[in-house]
Every structure is written in C-alpha cells, then in structure tokens.
Write an enzyme that holds these catalytic residues in place. Structure first.
Site, short mmCIF file in Angstrom:
data_model
loop_
_atom_site.label_atom_id
_atom_site.label_comp_id
_atom_site.label_asym_id
_atom_site.label_seq_id
_atom_site.Cartn_x
_atom_site.Cartn_y
_atom_site.Cartn_z
N SER A 119 0.81 -1.21 0.00
CA SER A 119 0.00 0.00 0.00
C SER A 119 0.85 1.26 0.00
O SER A 119 0.31 2.37 0.00
CB SER A 119 -0.92 0.01 1.23
N HIS A 140 -3.05 -3.15 -5.58
CA HIS A 140 -3.36 -2.70 -4.23
C HIS A 140 -4.87 -2.79 -3.98
O HIS A 140 -5.64 -1.93 -4.38
CB HIS A 140 -2.87 -1.26 -4.03
N GLU A 152 -6.16 -0.52 -6.90
CA GLU A 152 -5.20 0.43 -7.46
C GLU A 152 -4.08 -0.37 -8.14
O GLU A 152 -3.40 -1.16 -7.50
CB GLU A 152 -4.65 1.27 -6.32
N ASN A 190 -3.32 6.18 -0.65
CA ASN A 190 -2.70 6.44 0.65
C ASN A 190 -1.89 7.73 0.68
O ASN A 190 -1.67 8.28 1.76
CB ASN A 190 -1.85 5.25 1.07
#
Length: 289
Positions: A119, A140, A152, A190
């Site tokens: 991540s 992800h 992702e 993130n």
C-alpha cells in the site's frame, strides 16, 4: 496469458480477502502462510467471511462450498510453481517482501504474472528481487477486500504494457474497478488518505476534539461514510504508521510524519479493531463509543 490458478502469499486480513474474491470468481487458489498456526487462523477468517455472506443472502451455500473447494492452504513456497499469477500480501515491510520474492523467484514460472499488494512501498525497491521485473506490478486491494470495489494498479519502471493489461483484465474479472498509478510512494489512495488520518490524530493529541466528535464532524459535515479515526482503527494503526514512515522517509515532508500519539499507541499494542483496541474499544461486542 490465461490466468487459471492464483497463488497468494499471506493469509492475514488482506490475503484472506484476496483469496476469497479470487475463489468466488472461479479461480483455483493456493495460499501460503509461514506456519500451520497462522494458516489455520487465516483460513478461519476466510471461512467466517464466506459464512457471513451466506447469512446475509449475498452468497448461495452451493457457491460458498464451490469457492471453498477451490482453495488450498500451504506453508511451502514450492507450491507456487504452477501458478499463473502470484500476489504477495505479507506485512508492509520492505526487507520482508524482498526476502520472500527472492525465494519465490527460484520457483515461479518465467511467464507468470507477479504482483504485490503493498500500500506504500515503491515497486522499484522490490522488483529486482522478483527475478522478472517486466512481469511485476502492484495490485493494491482495498480493505475489506470482499466488499470494496476498487483496486489500485501500479506500473513499475520496468512493468510492460502487456503485464499491466493482464493485471487490469484479471482485476475486472473479479468484478472490481481499477485506477492506475505510477510507481511513487503510497501511489494515489494512501498519498491522500494517510496525511488526512494523521491530521485527525494530531487534533486528538492536541485536545482539540474527541475521536467521537472528529468522526461525527466528518461524517455529518462532509458526508463521509466513516470518520478518519474510525477508519484508522479499521485499517490498523500499525499499518498506517508503516505507510507514514515510508512516505516521510521518501519525501521528508512534515505532513507525512507520524504523530507521536500514533506511534505510542502502536508501541502499546493498540493496533485497532483487529487487536480489540485502538482509539475505540472493540474488546466487547458493543463498541464503547
């Protein structure tokens, strides 16, 4: 390349979810953990999730049984030798990921698609250990994997367009939607989410407002389905701390620095919902909120 068999490294919170969605989508899956205890725990989590889906009417019993029959657990990396796709979903630690990929590189087929569920860690720091960087990409998944629709996809410096297209096609076969990001720390989700969560922790740390009021404010004032402190507990304080440290080490930007309170709570064993205690208490059936 047609993907029929998927190998998943790690059967924790993310790994078990990835195994579940792959099996429910018709793929044969082998999942590996470091020992029998962790494997049993992970498969138990997976079984509980499948049973909950049946209880809620989201999955038929026969489909649950068929999905479960496609899953095989192991503690041997050698069992990944015939996988068409390998997804690594172990702890968010660069050294640990490089170590397991070095081991996998001796086993997996040269034409296999290779992916990490990291991540935050740049793929370029892991790719050489895979032995085949052109076939390596980031997939992800969001937590909880069986529910969240987004994945992702991260294209590494050496990832070919062909490998990227294969990864996208596979994710879409799971009924999920993709966004694509370049290989930069924390990618899109993130890079935006972690500073937001850390700022909420700083507000708690400074005594500006309680976790309850911060969450209530963001849900009712900004129409968010979940407040930042509640989300932090759900994601995991340790995971968020690890992502924050990756971002800060790469950019040296204060907005990515972990608040001292977050670090102290992790050191105290308060990891969030998974440990029974984070900013909220989950040790009883009724959350103390």
């Amino acid at each position: 390349m047609a993907i029929r068999k998927v190998g998943v490294l790690g059967c924790g919170l993310m790994g078990s979810g990835i195994v579940e969605v792959c099996a429910k989508s018709g793929y044969d899956v082998v999942v590996r953990e470091v020992n029998d205890e962790f494997l049993a725990k992970g498969l138990g989590k997976l079984d509980a999730s499948l049973n909950t889906a049946v209880e809620k009417g989201k999955l038929k019993k026969e489909d649950r049984d068929a999905a479960r029959a496609r899953i095989r657990g192991t503690t041997r990396v050698a069992d990944f030798k015939d996988c068409d796709l390998v997804i690594e979903a172990i702890i968010e630690d660069r050294a640990a990921k490089k170590e397991i990929w070095t081991e996998l590189a001796k086993v997996v087929r040269k034409d296999a698609l290779l992916a990490t569920n990291t991540s935050s860690i740049p793929l370029s720091s892991i790719a050489p250990a895979t032995g085949n960087p052109t076939r390596f990409l980031g997939l992800h998944f969001m937590n909880p994997v069986p529910i969240m629709k987004l994945v992702e996809i991260v294209k590494g410096i050496q990832t070919t367009d062909e490998a990227l297209a294969e990864g996208k096609s596979f994710i879409e076969s799971l009924g999920k939607t993709t966004i694509t990001a370049k290989d930069t720390p924390a990618f899109v989700i993130n890079a935006l989410l972690v500073p937001f969560i850390c700022e909420a922790v700083r507000l708690v740390e400074a005594g500006v407002a309680s976790p309850e009021d911060i969450d209530k404010g963001m849900k009712l004032g900004c129409n968010m389905p979940m407040g930042p402190i509640e989300l932090l507990d759900f994601v995991g304080l340790d995971t968020t701390l690890a992502i924050s440290e990756v971002l800060f080490s790469e950019f040296r930007d204060a907005r990515y620095a972990a608040p001292p309170l977050l670090r102290r709570m992790v050191e105290s064993g308060f990891m969030g919902k998974k440990s029974g205690r984070g900013f909220y208490d989950y040790s009883k059936k009724a959350d103390k909120r």
